[in-house]
Motif scaffolding. Structure first.
Motif, PDB file in Angstrom:
ATOM      1  N   ALA A 106       0.817  -1.216   0.000  1.00 24.19           N
ATOM      2  CA  ALA A 106       0.000   0.000   0.000  1.00 24.19           C
ATOM      3  C   ALA A 106       0.849   1.263   0.000  1.00 24.19           C
ATOM      4  O   ALA A 106       0.436   2.287  -0.538  1.00 24.19           O
ATOM      5  CB  ALA A 106      -0.930  -0.009   1.214  1.00 24.19           C
ATOM      6  N   ASP A 107       2.047   1.222   0.583  1.00 27.85           N
ATOM      7  CA  ASP A 107       2.855   2.444   0.654  1.00 27.85           C
ATOM      8  C   ASP A 107       4.187   2.326  -0.070  1.00 27.85           C
ATOM      9  O   ASP A 107       5.133   3.045   0.228  1.00 27.85           O
ATOM     10  CB  ASP A 107       3.074   2.851   2.114  1.00 27.85           C
ATOM     11  N   GLY A 108       4.243   1.407  -1.052  1.00 29.93           N
ATOM     12  CA  GLY A 108       5.473   1.291  -1.848  1.00 29.93           C
ATOM     13  C   GLY A 108       5.907  -0.147  -1.996  1.00 29.93           C
ATOM     14  O   GLY A 108       5.188  -1.062  -1.585  1.00 29.93           O
TER      15      GLY A 108
ATOM     16  N   MET B  13      10.134   1.829 -11.378  1.00 29.58           N
ATOM     17  CA  MET B  13       8.983   1.915 -10.469  1.00 29.58           C
ATOM     18  C   MET B  13       8.328   3.290 -10.512  1.00 29.58           C
ATOM     19  O   MET B  13       8.860   4.233 -11.085  1.00 29.58           O
ATOM     20  CB  MET B  13       9.427   1.601  -9.052  1.00 29.58           C
ATOM     21  N   THR B  14       7.151   3.358  -9.918  1.00 34.69           N
ATOM     22  CA  THR B  14       6.398   4.607  -9.856  1.00 34.69           C
ATOM     23  C   THR B  14       6.086   4.913  -8.394  1.00 34.69           C
ATOM     24  O   THR B  14       5.569   4.057  -7.691  1.00 34.69           O
ATOM     25  CB  THR B  14       5.094   4.484 -10.665  1.00 34.69           C
ATOM     26  N   ALA B  15       6.413   6.132  -7.975  1.00 37.45           N
ATOM     27  CA  ALA B  15       6.186   6.507  -6.581  1.00 37.45           C
ATOM     28  C   ALA B  15       4.777   7.054  -6.371  1.00 37.45           C
ATOM     29  O   ALA B  15       4.087   6.693  -5.417  1.00 37.45           O
ATOM     30  CB  ALA B  15       7.228   7.542  -6.149  1.00 37.45           C
ATOM     31  N   VAL B  16       4.335   7.918  -7.276  1.00 39.66           N
ATOM     32  CA  VAL B  16       3.100   8.682  -7.081  1.00 39.66           C
ATOM     33  C   VAL B  16       2.009   8.164  -8.028  1.00 39.66           C
ATOM     34  O   VAL B  16       2.225   8.078  -9.238  1.00 39.66           O
ATOM     35  CB  VAL B  16       3.368  10.186  -7.344  1.00 39.66           C
TER      36      VAL B  16
ATOM     37  N   ALA C 104       8.776   7.552   4.480  1.00 41.15           N
ATOM     38  CA  ALA C 104       9.691   6.656   5.200  1.00 41.15           C
ATOM     39  C   ALA C 104      10.190   5.549   4.280  1.00 41.15           C
ATOM     40  O   ALA C 104      11.376   5.210   4.262  1.00 41.15           O
ATOM     41  CB  ALA C 104       8.981   6.061   6.413  1.00 41.15           C
ATOM     42  N   ARG C 105       9.267   4.988   3.495  1.00 39.58           N
ATOM     43  CA  ARG C 105       9.678   3.899   2.612  1.00 39.58           C
ATOM     44  C   ARG C 105      10.574   4.413   1.488  1.00 39.58           C
ATOM     45  O   ARG C 105      11.480   3.712   1.028  1.00 39.58           O
ATOM     46  CB  ARG C 105       8.454   3.173   2.050  1.00 39.58           C
ATOM     47  N   ALA C 106      10.316   5.636   1.048  1.00 36.52           N
ATOM     48  CA  ALA C 106      11.158   6.231  -0.007  1.00 36.52           C
ATOM     49  C   ALA C 106      12.604   6.316   0.475  1.00 36.52           C
ATOM     50  O   ALA C 106      13.543   5.928  -0.231  1.00 36.52           O
ATOM     51  CB  ALA C 106      10.641   7.624  -0.372  1.00 36.52           C
ATOM     52  N   HIS C 107      12.772   6.815   1.693  1.00 38.97           N
ATOM     53  CA  HIS C 107      14.121   6.951   2.246  1.00 38.97           C
ATOM     54  C   HIS C 107      14.793   5.587   2.365  1.00 38.97           C
ATOM     55  O   HIS C 107      15.931   5.390   1.923  1.00 38.97           O
ATOM     56  CB  HIS C 107      14.033   7.629   3.612  1.00 38.97           C
ATOM     57  N   GLU C 108      14.053   4.639   2.915  1.00 36.72           N
ATOM     58  CA  GLU C 108      14.600   3.299   3.132  1.00 36.72           C
ATOM     59  C   GLU C 108      14.984   2.646   1.801  1.00 36.72           C
ATOM     60  O   GLU C 108      16.015   1.984   1.678  1.00 36.72           O
ATOM     61  CB  GLU C 108      13.524   2.465   3.842  1.00 36.72           C
TER      62      GLU C 108
ATOM     63  N   ARG D 196       0.728  14.918  -0.407  1.00 36.06           N
ATOM     64  CA  ARG D 196       0.466  13.613  -1.006  1.00 36.06           C
ATOM     65  C   ARG D 196       1.518  13.352  -2.083  1.00 36.06           C
ATOM     66  O   ARG D 196       1.752  14.213  -2.931  1.00 36.06           O
ATOM     67  CB  ARG D 196      -0.883  13.596  -1.721  1.00 36.06           C
ATOM     68  N   GLY D 197       2.091  12.185  -2.081  1.00 40.35           N
ATOM     69  CA  GLY D 197       2.952  11.820  -3.195  1.00 40.35           C
ATOM     70  C   GLY D 197       4.382  12.291  -3.029  1.00 40.35           C
ATOM     71  O   GLY D 197       4.679  13.466  -3.202  1.00 40.35           O
ATOM     72  N   VAL D 198       5.254  11.369  -2.644  1.00 41.00           N
ATOM     73  CA  VAL D 198       6.677  11.695  -2.525  1.00 41.00           C
ATOM     74  C   VAL D 198       7.390  11.103  -3.728  1.00 41.00           C
ATOM     75  O   VAL D 198       7.296   9.899  -3.972  1.00 41.00           O
ATOM     76  CB  VAL D 198       7.265  11.059  -1.251  1.00 41.00           C
TER      77      VAL D 198
END
Lengths: 476, 476
Positions: A237-239, A259-262, A274-278, A306-308
């Motif tokens: 759900a979050d990445g 991949m697509t983030a947003v 948080a998941r983006a950083h990790e 919304r959307g990183v």
């Protein structure tokens, strides 16, 4: 190279209206003629086919014999049944090319999805309907460019793109918190060419490339053409699932993760901060480059939180960022771009030069005009409001007809809905009634069966369509 | 994969003005920074370099050591000296991609040829100068399309191309004696995408592909990217050397032969009728498909008897015909096409769909307008007159400054001229004086030294340019 055909039990009608053998012949013939089954592909063994479809072996034997007699299939001693090469040109080269076709053969589905022809409703389509876009905005920019630069079609243009547009794109990226000088931006013919160039430049046959599961099926086909080994990473759900990603990095040593983030396609989900950083830390540890396909990014307002985007954390150190305007401005403008580090841009410019000697400056000047006059920003703000409204309404309507939505995305036009039944037969049924549905299997790297459907919220509100869905789901 | 760098003795100045060691360092640095020498390429051995350049080994050792110290080159024990990967991103993926670069590294030359930037004279360029084209013809068509079809950018278009244009292209081909129903025509983004699609669809890594020698260098680079084994066939005055072709077919079992019948690039020569027939018979015997790149075909008037297209004999049975309008109408219109048998067109439409989700309908409607109103035909008739005149004048002028023309072509804007000396150093010297020359080595599949230059007759008449050539040739 051959590929075993997966039979589709959902396609047989067991009401007794038509003999099973006749149905088998008809189904295989259809699929061979539509090139879903291509020359050189192996049909399932008689036993496997009989078991899978729950029919007698004699029925399969009879059907295969009739296909051989019709010249559609050839029997190779000791090896099984194969789709025959078409009679007409059949040079050895063509025959070999057909046999070497990628294992993920999405092309038939793709053609049906992307050039649907005579459909009444297209809730499975990816583009926004023209009524939601601003035809006059783009038409007036085009007229103005046509008047102001009459000789623009007589010049070659620069391979890296129209310079004033690259400056506008740098400003546009700055608005999303991505710092990219114009020199680090390369224009392309849509985000499609952007991804194609990246794959052609950085993926060699046999390279492992990570993709999200589910994700955009054209990507799988493109990677298959490049000879890549496609390695799916579950999308949560979050990445992406980072535990799986870590394991797959160790196991496959992939070169790229696309991949697509947003507003991810098809789930509409968003990567969390948080998941983006990790993810970036993990990628750094494994020397993995991330290709960020941000074609839907502008559906999420930058200020909304919304959307990183990964690139706004990484600042193009190792992320290759791909963007475009086909979803938010005009499907047929065909201007996208890549923003990346200097060396990557230099390598991509080289490859682009080989693909397209002249840079198509006409659409780039049209986009420049729309961006530089601030009209894109205002248009997208209005568009977001319309899409947000459509999404909420469509989500409610789809739930009402019996679909389950695990989550309603925070932005964008995609809804990922569970039909509670394998959706390929449902999509086939819909197609016969002039409705284009996007079954979940399309978004799976191995086209595995799925009970999900992707809906385009902006094309899913018609009462006739909703009644059809209600009836079809009710019967299952 | 590595590649041994070919040194270029012409680049060293032996007047004593600068130390040879310093010159060596400067030359290698320039070429590494310009990416002519790419990460992973092997430098010549110290002995080979010293022998080739006629300098002392100690001079080479010193130069290599300084390049290593500068981080531009790395020494690998027991293996030699290699161009180092650039410091910046240097992920393993990028490093590997650089190392896997095609052996025919025409990209630097290509960039310099195709985006020459600040040159005063471009007799080596391939496009006609804007002054010879009809800016108003194309601009008025564009304005009219922009007015008449304001919403055209909001639609996806059909992957096989804008239907009315395909009908016009069928008529256009009929004018050259090639029968092709609109269904057998696929539009592309210029002839470049046409050839790219054909290669991507029908060439697998390791396949042998025949090309003409000399021929258009972008083709070699594209084939190298596709992993093809490039097999050159000598081009004679009236077409390919068929004795060599027969032998190469037996030896390499090639899949495709990419060639040009009319106004061949760079020689400007024409395939004769007799050789065309013999070539097709030979190709049929060996199951060889011919890809006919006819981008220059319209320079030869159909009724003049000059210029036989293979497709007008073969009628698209096995020839894949590629055409376009960048040379005769507008370099930046970016509309080309492929005409071929049904199965080939179907396979190419599939591949095109993956490359470009939407079909760019704007330039296709512009071209449709120009073709359907008969304005292209009239324009090309006028253009032929201008080009024929320029060719005769330029041929005389070039002979006057000391170049030898083995033949003056019957049509088109190319002149293939012998300078009597290796032309790469001459081209390098010209570049420094703001003149773009096209040295013969560019058109050789292995970039072997050549004493020829390709001239664009429409850009070769300036007195200052001719004086420069006279002086430069006089000194050699």
């Amino acid at each position: 190279m051959t590929d075993t055909v997966v039979s589709d039990p959902g396609l047989l009608d067991r009401s007794g209206g038509q003999r099973l053998g006749d149905q088998l012949v008809a189904r295989f013939t259809e699929r061979i003629e539509a090139r879903v089954l291509r020359a050189g592909m192996r049909l399932p063994s008689i036993r496997a086919c009989a078991d899978e479809l729950g029919v007698a072996r004699a029925t399969v034997v009879e059907a295969y014999d009739r296909l051989v007699a019709a010249g559609l299939v050839e029997s190779r001693r000791g090896s099984g049944f194969y789709v025959a090469a078409p009679g007409e040109p059949a040079t050895p080269a063509l025959r070999a090319a057909a046999a070497a076709a990628p294992r993920v053969d999405t092309s038939w589905l793709l053609r049906n999805m992307l050039s649907p022809g005579d459909v009444k409703f297209a809730p499975g389509g990816g583009f926004l309907p023209a009524a939601l876009l601003d035809g006059e905005l783009i038409a007036s920019a085009l007229r103005s460019v046509a008047r102001q630069a009459p000789a623009l079609l007589l010049t070659q243009g620069r391979p890296e793109g129209y310079a004033p547009l690259r400056e506008q794109l740098a400003l546009h990226l700055a608005g999303s918190g991505i710092g990219a000088e114009p020199e680090r931006i390369l224009t392309t013919a849509g985000v499609t060419q952007a991804l194609d160039l990246v794959i052609q430049t950085f993926v060699a046959p046999g390279d492992a490339v990570l993709v999200e599961d589910p994700a955009w099926f054209v990507l799988f086909a493109r990677l298959a053409y490049a000879g890549a080994t496609i390695v799916p990473v579950p999308r949560l759900a979050d990445g992406p699932d980072l535990v799986a990603l870590e394991r797959l990095c160790t196991e496959h040593r992939p070169r790229l993760f696309v991949m697509t983030a947003v507003c991810q396609n098809p789930t509409g989900s968003m990567l969390s901060l948080a998941r983006a950083h990790e993810l970036l830390v993990l990628a750094g540890r494994h020397g993995l480059r991330i290709v960020e396909d941000d074609i839907y990014g502008d559906f999420a307002a930058p200020a909304s939180g919304r959307g990183v985007r990964l690139a706004s954390l990484d600042q193009l150190r190792s992320v290759i960022y791909c963007g475009g305007f086909s979803k938010t401005l005009a499907p047929n403008l065909r201007v996208g771009y890549v923003a990346a580090d200097d060396d990557t841009v230099a390598a991509l410019v080289e490859r682009k030069t080989l693909c397209a000697i002249a840079n198509p400056e006409l659409p780039e000047r049209v986009l420049y005009k729309v961006l530089s006059e601030g009209r894109y920003r205002k248009h997208v703000e209005r568009l977001r409001g319309k899409v947000d409204g459509a999404r909420e309404r469509a989500a409610r309507a789809l739930e009402k007809v019996g679909l389950r939505l695990p989550a309603v995305p925070e932005a964008g036009h995609f809804l990922w809905a569970d039909a509670g039944t394998e959706t390929r037969p449902l999509a086939a049924e819909a197609r016969r009634d002039g409705i284009l549905l996007a079954p979940g299997a399309l978004f799976n790297p191995t086209q595995a069966p799925s009970s999900f459907l992707r809906f385009n919220a902006a094309s899913s509100e018609a009462p006739e369509l909703l009644r059809w869905l209600a009836r079809a789901l009710d019967r299952r």
